[in-house]
Design a protein around this motif. Structure first.
Motif, short mmCIF file in Angstrom:
data_model
loop_
_atom_site.label_atom_id
_atom_site.label_comp_id
_atom_site.label_asym_id
_atom_site.label_seq_id
_atom_site.Cartn_x
_atom_site.Cartn_y
_atom_site.Cartn_z
N THR A 1 -1.81 15.61 -2.21
CA THR A 1 -1.57 15.79 -0.78
C THR A 1 -1.64 14.40 -0.16
OG1 THR A 1 -2.56 17.99 -0.76
CG2 THR A 1 -2.42 16.84 1.36
N GLU A 2 -0.64 14.04 0.65
CA GLU A 2 -0.63 12.74 1.32
C GLU A 2 -0.75 12.94 2.82
OE1 GLU A 2 2.02 10.04 -1.75
OE2 GLU A 2 3.02 10.87 0.01
N GLY A 3 -1.19 11.88 3.50
CA GLY A 3 -1.32 11.94 4.94
C GLY A 3 -0.91 10.62 5.58
N ASP A 4 -1.05 10.56 6.91
CA ASP A 4 -0.67 9.36 7.65
C ASP A 4 -1.77 8.30 7.65
OD1 ASP A 4 1.78 10.47 8.26
OD2 ASP A 4 1.12 11.23 10.22
N PRO B 1 0.82 -1.21 0.00
CA PRO B 1 0.00 0.00 0.00
C PRO B 1 0.85 1.26 0.00
CG PRO B 1 -0.02 -1.03 2.16
CD PRO B 1 0.72 -1.95 1.26
N GLY B 2 0.30 2.29 -0.60
CA GLY B 2 0.93 3.60 -0.56
C GLY B 2 0.37 4.38 0.62
N ARG B 3 0.54 5.68 0.58
CA ARG B 3 0.02 6.54 1.64
C ARG B 3 -1.36 7.03 1.26
NH1 ARG B 3 3.81 10.96 3.54
NH2 ARG B 3 2.47 10.72 5.34
N PRO B 4 -2.21 7.32 2.23
CA PRO B 4 -3.50 7.93 1.93
C PRO B 4 -3.27 9.24 1.17
CG PRO B 4 -3.42 7.19 4.20
CD PRO B 4 -2.03 7.07 3.66
N ALA B 5 -4.16 9.53 0.23
CA ALA B 5 -3.94 10.68 -0.65
C ALA B 5 -5.22 11.44 -0.93
CB ALA B 5 -3.32 10.20 -1.97
N VAL B 6 -5.02 12.68 -1.38
CA VAL B 6 -6.08 13.54 -1.89
C VAL B 6 -5.53 14.22 -3.14
CG1 VAL B 6 -7.39 15.67 -1.50
CG2 VAL B 6 -7.14 14.01 0.34
N HIS B 7 -6.35 14.26 -4.18
CA HIS B 7 -6.04 15.04 -5.39
C HIS B 7 -7.03 16.21 -5.37
CE1 HIS B 7 -3.63 11.63 -6.58
NE2 HIS B 7 -4.68 10.85 -6.40
N PRO B 8 -6.56 17.42 -5.00
CA PRO B 8 -7.47 18.54 -4.77
C PRO B 8 -8.33 18.92 -5.96
CG PRO B 8 -5.26 19.06 -3.97
CD PRO B 8 -5.17 17.77 -4.73
N ALA C 1 -12.81 14.75 -6.77
CA ALA C 1 -11.68 15.60 -6.40
C ALA C 1 -11.83 16.02 -4.94
CB ALA C 1 -11.63 16.83 -7.30
N GLY C 2 -10.73 16.05 -4.21
CA GLY C 2 -10.73 16.49 -2.83
C GLY C 2 -11.11 15.44 -1.81
N VAL C 3 -11.40 14.21 -2.25
CA VAL C 3 -11.80 13.15 -1.32
C VAL C 3 -10.60 12.29 -0.95
CG1 VAL C 3 -13.23 11.08 -1.06
CG2 VAL C 3 -14.17 13.11 -2.16
N PRO C 4 -10.31 12.14 0.33
CA PRO C 4 -9.20 11.27 0.75
C PRO C 4 -9.48 9.82 0.33
CG PRO C 4 -9.89 12.68 2.56
CD PRO C 4 -10.92 12.83 1.48
N HIS C 5 -8.42 9.12 -0.07
CA HIS C 5 -8.56 7.71 -0.44
C HIS C 5 -7.24 6.98 -0.23
CE1 HIS C 5 -7.26 9.86 -4.04
NE2 HIS C 5 -6.68 8.74 -4.45
N TRP C 6 -7.38 5.66 -0.04
CA TRP C 6 -6.21 4.79 0.19
C TRP C 6 -6.55 3.40 -0.32
CZ3 TRP C 6 -5.88 0.44 3.47
CH2 TRP C 6 -4.58 -0.05 3.68
N PHE C 7 -5.59 2.79 -1.03
CA PHE C 7 -5.75 1.43 -1.53
C PHE C 7 -4.88 0.48 -0.72
CE2 PHE C 7 -6.66 4.10 -5.25
CZ PHE C 7 -7.91 3.62 -5.58
N GLY C 8 -5.50 -0.49 -0.06
CA GLY C 8 -4.77 -1.55 0.63
C GLY C 8 -4.71 -2.77 -0.27
N ILE C 9 -3.77 -3.65 -0.03
CA ILE C 9 -3.58 -4.85 -0.84
C ILE C 9 -3.88 -6.06 0.04
CG2 ILE C 9 -1.91 -6.25 -2.12
CD1 ILE C 9 -1.77 -2.48 -1.98
#
Length: 161
Positions: free
Chosen positions: A113-116, A74-81, A136-144
């Motif tokens: 923008t990335e977060g913890d 997995p990467g880091r949680p992200a937002v594309h504004p 746009a602007g919604v936080p998201h994260w992909f787990g494996i």
């Protein structure tokens, strides 16, 4: 006479296949199912031990691109504004966490923008064939949750409605 007809027929076929004067050739990007399978296999083979992510453009029209994302970790949680993200799961399995609030946001570049972690998001399982549209602007994260998660992702510029 038959030779003349054959030559005329070839000329008509050539004219029909050529773009009309002043019109560009068909700008449609296309990748067949075989192209997608071959690209995924090549990405898997090219990944180095410990490499968690690979990205490869599949079809492109200038700045607009549909790309394969091959995740092993997995990467880091992200937002594309200012970009929505349209995703189709191609292979593997995973989890999507979306919505909520991005904890400890840090601007990586104007488009990211990335977060913890994501606080208060919705968790969904992902499997081949699933389709996701993240505004746009919604936080998201992909787990494996398997050996890999392969996505076809397209960023859609334009911001929020």
């Amino acid at each position: 006479m038959s030779r003349l007809r054959a030559m005329l027929g070839l000329a008509i076929v050539a004219l029909a296949a050529a773009p009309a004067a002043g019109r560009p050739a068909d700008p449609t990007g296309f990748a067949s199912a075989a192209d997608v399978r071959a690209a995924v296999a090549a990405m898997a083979k090219a990944m180095k031990p410990g490499q968690g992510f690979a990205w490869q453009s599949l079809v492109r029209d200038g700045a607009r691109v549909a790309a394969l994302e091959y995740w092993k970790a997995p990467g880091r949680p992200a937002v594309h504004p200012d970009q929505a993200e349209y995703v189709v799961v191609i292979a593997g399995a995973g989890t999507l966490v979306s919505g909520g609030t991005l904890d400890a946001p840090a601007v990586v570049n104007p488009d990211l923008t990335e977060g913890d972690r994501i606080v208060g998001g919705t968790t969904r399982p992902l499997a081949p064939g699933d389709v996701v549209l993240i505004p746009a602007g919604v936080p998201h994260w992909f787990g494996i949750t398997a050996d890999r998660l392969v996505l076809l992702g397209t960023k859609l510029p334009g911001g929020r409605d």
